[in-house]
Write a protein that holds these residues in place. Sequence first.
Motif, PDB file in Angstrom:
ATOM      1  N   THR A  76      27.601   6.354 -19.520  1.00 59.13           N
ATOM      2  CA  THR A  76      26.390   6.044 -18.681  1.00 59.13           C
ATOM      3  C   THR A  76      26.682   5.147 -17.524  1.00 59.13           C
ATOM      4  OG1 THR A  76      25.944   3.896 -20.243  1.00 59.13           O
ATOM      5  CG2 THR A  76      24.896   5.956 -20.991  1.00 59.13           C
ATOM      6  N   VAL A  77      25.870   5.204 -16.706  1.00 59.65           N
ATOM      7  CA  VAL A  77      25.815   4.674 -15.413  1.00 59.65           C
ATOM      8  C   VAL A  77      24.357   4.037 -15.053  1.00 59.65           C
ATOM      9  CG1 VAL A  77      26.100   4.618 -12.774  1.00 59.65           C
ATOM     10  CG2 VAL A  77      27.727   5.735 -14.175  1.00 59.65           C
ATOM     11  N   ALA A  78      24.469   2.643 -14.751  1.00 59.08           N
ATOM     12  CA  ALA A  78      23.084   1.932 -14.340  1.00 59.08           C
ATOM     13  C   ALA A  78      22.585   2.135 -13.112  1.00 59.08           C
ATOM     14  CB  ALA A  78      23.135   0.490 -14.776  1.00 59.08           C
ATOM     15  N   LEU A  79      21.436   2.700 -12.736  1.00 60.83           N
ATOM     16  CA  LEU A  79      20.657   2.774 -11.577  1.00 60.83           C
ATOM     17  C   LEU A  79      20.039   1.319 -11.339  1.00 60.83           C
ATOM     18  CD1 LEU A  79      19.489   6.477 -11.728  1.00 60.83           C
ATOM     19  CD2 LEU A  79      21.420   5.379 -10.460  1.00 60.83           C
ATOM     20  N   PRO A  80      19.832   0.762 -10.035  1.00 68.02           N
ATOM     21  CA  PRO A  80      18.814  -0.427 -10.019  1.00 68.02           C
ATOM     22  C   PRO A  80      17.369  -0.280 -10.438  1.00 68.02           C
ATOM     23  CG  PRO A  80      19.775   0.456  -7.729  1.00 68.02           C
ATOM     24  CD  PRO A  80      20.186   1.454  -8.906  1.00 68.02           C
ATOM     25  N   THR A  81      16.969  -1.130 -10.907  1.00 68.28           N
ATOM     26  CA  THR A  81      15.439  -1.387 -11.155  1.00 68.28           C
ATOM     27  C   THR A  81      14.921  -2.462 -10.680  1.00 68.28           C
ATOM     28  OG1 THR A  81      16.142  -2.290 -13.253  1.00 68.28           O
ATOM     29  CG2 THR A  81      15.649  -0.007 -13.328  1.00 68.28           C
ATOM     30  N   ASP A  82      13.574  -2.409 -10.670  1.00 68.60           N
ATOM     31  CA  ASP A  82      12.940  -3.795 -10.069  1.00 68.60           C
ATOM     32  C   ASP A  82      12.601  -4.655 -11.375  1.00 68.60           C
ATOM     33  OD1 ASP A  82      10.536  -2.500 -11.523  1.00 68.60           O
ATOM     34  OD2 ASP A  82       9.782  -1.807  -9.707  1.00 68.60           O
ATOM     35  N   VAL A  83      11.724  -5.675 -11.060  1.00 70.52           N
ATOM     36  CA  VAL A  83      11.767  -6.544 -12.135  1.00 70.52           C
ATOM     37  C   VAL A  83      10.672  -5.919 -13.421  1.00 70.52           C
ATOM     38  CG1 VAL A  83      11.494  -8.815 -11.104  1.00 70.52           C
ATOM     39  CG2 VAL A  83       9.445  -7.210 -10.995  1.00 70.52           C
ATOM     40  N   HIS A  84       9.984  -4.857 -13.129  1.00 73.38           N
ATOM     41  CA  HIS A  84       8.971  -4.007 -14.192  1.00 73.38           C
ATOM     42  C   HIS A  84      10.162  -3.134 -14.915  1.00 73.38           C
ATOM     43  CE1 HIS A  84       5.748  -5.874 -12.417  1.00 73.38           C
ATOM     44  NE2 HIS A  84       5.897  -5.615 -11.534  1.00 73.38           N
ATOM     45  N   GLY A  85      11.322  -2.940 -14.537  1.00 71.49           N
ATOM     46  CA  GLY A  85      12.175  -1.958 -15.121  1.00 71.49           C
ATOM     47  C   GLY A  85      12.045  -0.469 -14.550  1.00 71.49           C
ATOM     48  N   GLN A  86      11.397  -0.261 -13.517  1.00 71.30           N
ATOM     49  CA  GLN A  86      11.206   0.956 -12.839  1.00 71.30           C
ATOM     50  C   GLN A  86      12.326   0.978 -11.822  1.00 71.30           C
ATOM     51  OE1 GLN A  86       9.053   2.936 -13.850  1.00 71.30           O
ATOM     52  NE2 GLN A  86       7.847   1.145 -15.120  1.00 71.30           N
ATOM     53  N   LEU A  87      12.669   2.406 -11.433  1.00 76.46           N
ATOM     54  CA  LEU A  87      13.820   2.470 -10.468  1.00 76.46           C
ATOM     55  C   LEU A  87      13.457   2.075  -9.067  1.00 76.46           C
ATOM     56  CD1 LEU A  87      16.269   4.771 -10.311  1.00 76.46           C
ATOM     57  CD2 LEU A  87      14.762   6.345  -9.143  1.00 76.46           C
ATOM     58  N   ALA A  88      14.518   1.220  -8.754  1.00 75.63           N
ATOM     59  CA  ALA A  88      14.489   0.540  -7.377  1.00 75.63           C
ATOM     60  C   ALA A  88      15.218   1.798  -6.453  1.00 75.63           C
ATOM     61  CB  ALA A  88      15.110  -0.749  -7.560  1.00 75.63           C
ATOM     62  N   ALA A  89      15.340   1.078  -5.124  1.00 76.64           N
ATOM     63  CA  ALA A  89      16.193   1.813  -4.144  1.00 76.64           C
ATOM     64  C   ALA A  89      17.656   2.055  -4.682  1.00 76.64           C
ATOM     65  CB  ALA A  89      16.010   1.293  -2.790  1.00 76.64           C
ATOM     66  N   VAL A  90      18.004   3.021  -4.623  1.00 80.81           N
ATOM     67  CA  VAL A  90      19.518   3.538  -4.836  1.00 80.81           C
ATOM     68  C   VAL A  90      20.238   3.726  -3.498  1.00 80.81           C
ATOM     69  CG1 VAL A  90      21.034   5.013  -6.130  1.00 80.81           C
ATOM     70  CG2 VAL A  90      18.674   4.671  -7.046  1.00 80.81           C
ATOM     71  N   ASP A  91      21.362   2.598  -3.505  1.00 85.40           N
ATOM     72  CA  ASP A  91      22.195   2.897  -2.491  1.00 85.40           C
ATOM     73  C   ASP A  91      22.998   4.363  -2.049  1.00 85.40           C
ATOM     74  OD1 ASP A  91      21.304   0.489  -1.255  1.00 85.40           O
ATOM     75  OD2 ASP A  91      23.105  -0.589  -2.022  1.00 85.40           O
ATOM     76  N   ALA A  92      23.292   4.594  -0.870  1.00 83.91           N
ATOM     77  CA  ALA A  92      23.948   5.727  -0.666  1.00 83.91           C
ATOM     78  C   ALA A  92      25.328   5.737  -1.243  1.00 83.91           C
ATOM     79  CB  ALA A  92      24.342   5.893   0.771  1.00 83.91           C
TER      80      ALA A  92
END
Length: 293
Positions: A76-92
């Motif tokens: 597994t790889v973690a994608l960034p999330t906001d404080v609510h646990g929702q997907l945040a902006a994913v860098d290129a």
Amino acid sequence: MSTKIQIDDLEFANRPVDGHKGTFGKVAVIGGSLGMSGSITLSATAALRGGAGLVTAAVPQSIQAIVAGYEPSYMTVALPTDVHGQLAAVDADIVTELLDGKSAVAIGPGLGQTKLAADLVLAVLKQADCPVVLDADALNLAAEFELLHGIPRRSRWVITPHPGEFARLTGESISHVSANRESLAERFAAEHELTVVLKGANTVVTDGSRTYVNQTGNSGMATGGSGDILTGLTAAVLGQHADALEGAILAVYVHGIAGDLAAEALSQRGMIASDLLRFLSAAWRNLSHEPSD
Ligand SMILES: NC(=O)C1=CN([C@@H]2O[C@H](COP(=O)(O)OP(=O)(O)OC[C@H]3O[C@@H](n4cnc5c(N)ncnc54)[C@H](OP(=O)(O)O)[C@@H]3O)[C@@H](O)[C@H]2O)[C@@H](O)CC1
Ligand SMILES: Nc1ncnc2c1ncn2[C@@H]1O[C@H](COP(=O)(O)OP(=O)(O)O)[C@@H](O)[C@H]1O
Ligand SMILES: [Mg+2]
């Protein structure tokens, strides 16, 4: 007028006896969200059951532990999330690293339909030079943000909409889609230069000039998560198979056999999507050209 394809028209290579895990494809599946960790878990496990050598599930950090805890055989790889646990902006850079060395990628199950998710889908489509399977929310986002236009290498893309998703993509009603499955799928595939898998009873697989209508499967598969399994399975097959149309046909055919074997053992009413994972192995064995594989 398209050419009709039968499953017996296709030739599928056996696994080389000296193959190693690199031979059989490195697959990434991208998706999931809080409350929908199951979708991408099913996709990732199905990619393993599809014969992929290595599978990585890229999921929001908030669900990484849940996804990882289900099955130890994928990474597994973690994608960034906001404080609510929702997907945040994913860098290129994260996308570049995720796609590096992959032989196929699938995106969409459980991803959600935020603008940031659309940005991620677009980044993957722009950067991927391997086959891409687009399903579920990737398709809903493609419809909303017109993501299927103007990007090269679309001939390596396979979209796997159910009639509801296809209605969103085409702007047609679900009833119109249901009444004109083959012709609409063929037209969309030809216009967008990609492979369409229009799901449901008698799934249609077409690249616009060649069309296959599947006969395997049953309504026991009308249960949440069955399509997520096809997504991962298709990516696994494409990662081992050069041709998008033929790979998609094989995945749909085997997925349906797994469904038929599950129904035989468990009943259509009693089977659930994760049962398909367990019957995929028997489904592969069922293919007459792979007696000992
Ligand atoms: N365990 C998990 O985490 C799971 C998570 N999941 C995730 O949930 C998210 C939402 O995906 P979704 O497919 O549930 O909802 P959506 O896109 O609104 O589609 C429904 C519409 O389409 C229609 N329709 C569908 N099939 C049809 C057919 N054969 N023939 C005709 N119509 C058909 C249907 O029609 P109706 O039911 O109204 O008759 C309705 O209008 C997505 O991210 C997905 O990955 C799921 O994968 C489940 C397991
Ligand atoms: N009546 C049916 N006969 C054969 N296959 C079916 C039937 N109903 C659903 N399926 C299959 O089950 C899967 C459902 O996919 P989808 O609607 O995306 O489910 P989910 O998003 O819940 O995973 C598709 O592969 C579809 O072809
Ligand atoms: Mg689905």
